[in-house]
Design a protein around this motif. Structure first.
Motif: not given
Length: 194
Positions: A138-164
């Motif tokens: 996502f860092q690569g995407f944000s830089t190349a697309a010249s966009c603001n990108l904010h991602m916040n995990l409010r909560y989660g337990v399973n790593s697969h579910h978090i990424a998804e």
């Protein structure tokens, strides 16, 4: 048609991306990194963007270069397909539940790259994929697309579910931001250019 074709060749990776922002969410992917293919399939489906992406690279080292460069190339393709950005909504936000996980994603295709990632993974890997590479993509995407990108995990337990949840939330936020706004004429900025 808002489309783009981008090729990125380095000593570490060879990547080609073709996309249609006004598609139906179809995808044709070949990355030799199963988990990343899964995430990009989800991205295409939930963004409504038709996506073809072929990537080869030094995966015998690890998946870092291919993952980061895939994010960069996808960002370049989205930026090219948006053109001067006239008539788009520009901003997108989505709050996405994935079982026990809740992720929020906000994006602004305003022409200035800025990236905020507030998500911790409880495990270092999902299968063979290093979870820290989600951030790098996502860092690569944000830089190349010249966009603001904010991602916040409010909560989660399973790593697969978090990424998804992060990839699906990203897809849905992008979908809103790149949509045509029937009330917007010209570029969505008082500056007159993005």
């Amino acid at each position: 048609m808002r489309t783009a074709q981008i090729t990125r060749n380095t000593n570490e990776t060879q990547i080609s991306v073709s996309l249609n922002l006004d598609g139906t969410g179809t995808s044709k992917l070949s990355l030799n990194v199963g988990f990343l293919e899964h995430m990009l399939t989800l991205f295409a489906k939930h963004s409504g963007i038709d996506l073809e992406l072929k990537a080869e690279g030094d995966t015998h080292v690890d998946f870092h270069h291919l993952t980061e460069d895939a994010g960069i190339t996808l960002g370049q393709a989205v930026a090219e397909a948006l053109g001067d950005k006239a008539g788009i909504r520009r901003y997108g936000f989505f709050l996405l539940p994935m079982d026990e996980t809740l992720a929020e994603v906000a994006v602004d295709f305003g022409g200035r790259p800025y990236f905020v990632f507030r998500a911790e993974f409880p495990t270092p890997k999902v299968g063979e994929f290093d979870t820290e590479l989600v951030r790098d993509f996502f860092q690569g995407f944000s830089t190349a697309a010249s966009c603001n990108l904010h991602m916040n995990l409010r909560y989660g337990v399973n790593s697969h579910h978090i990424a998804e949840a992060l990839f699906k939330g990203f897809a849905r936020a992008v979908r809103v931001a790149v949509e045509s706004d029937p009330r917007m004429t010209g570029v969505p900025s008082t500056k007159g250019v993005l």
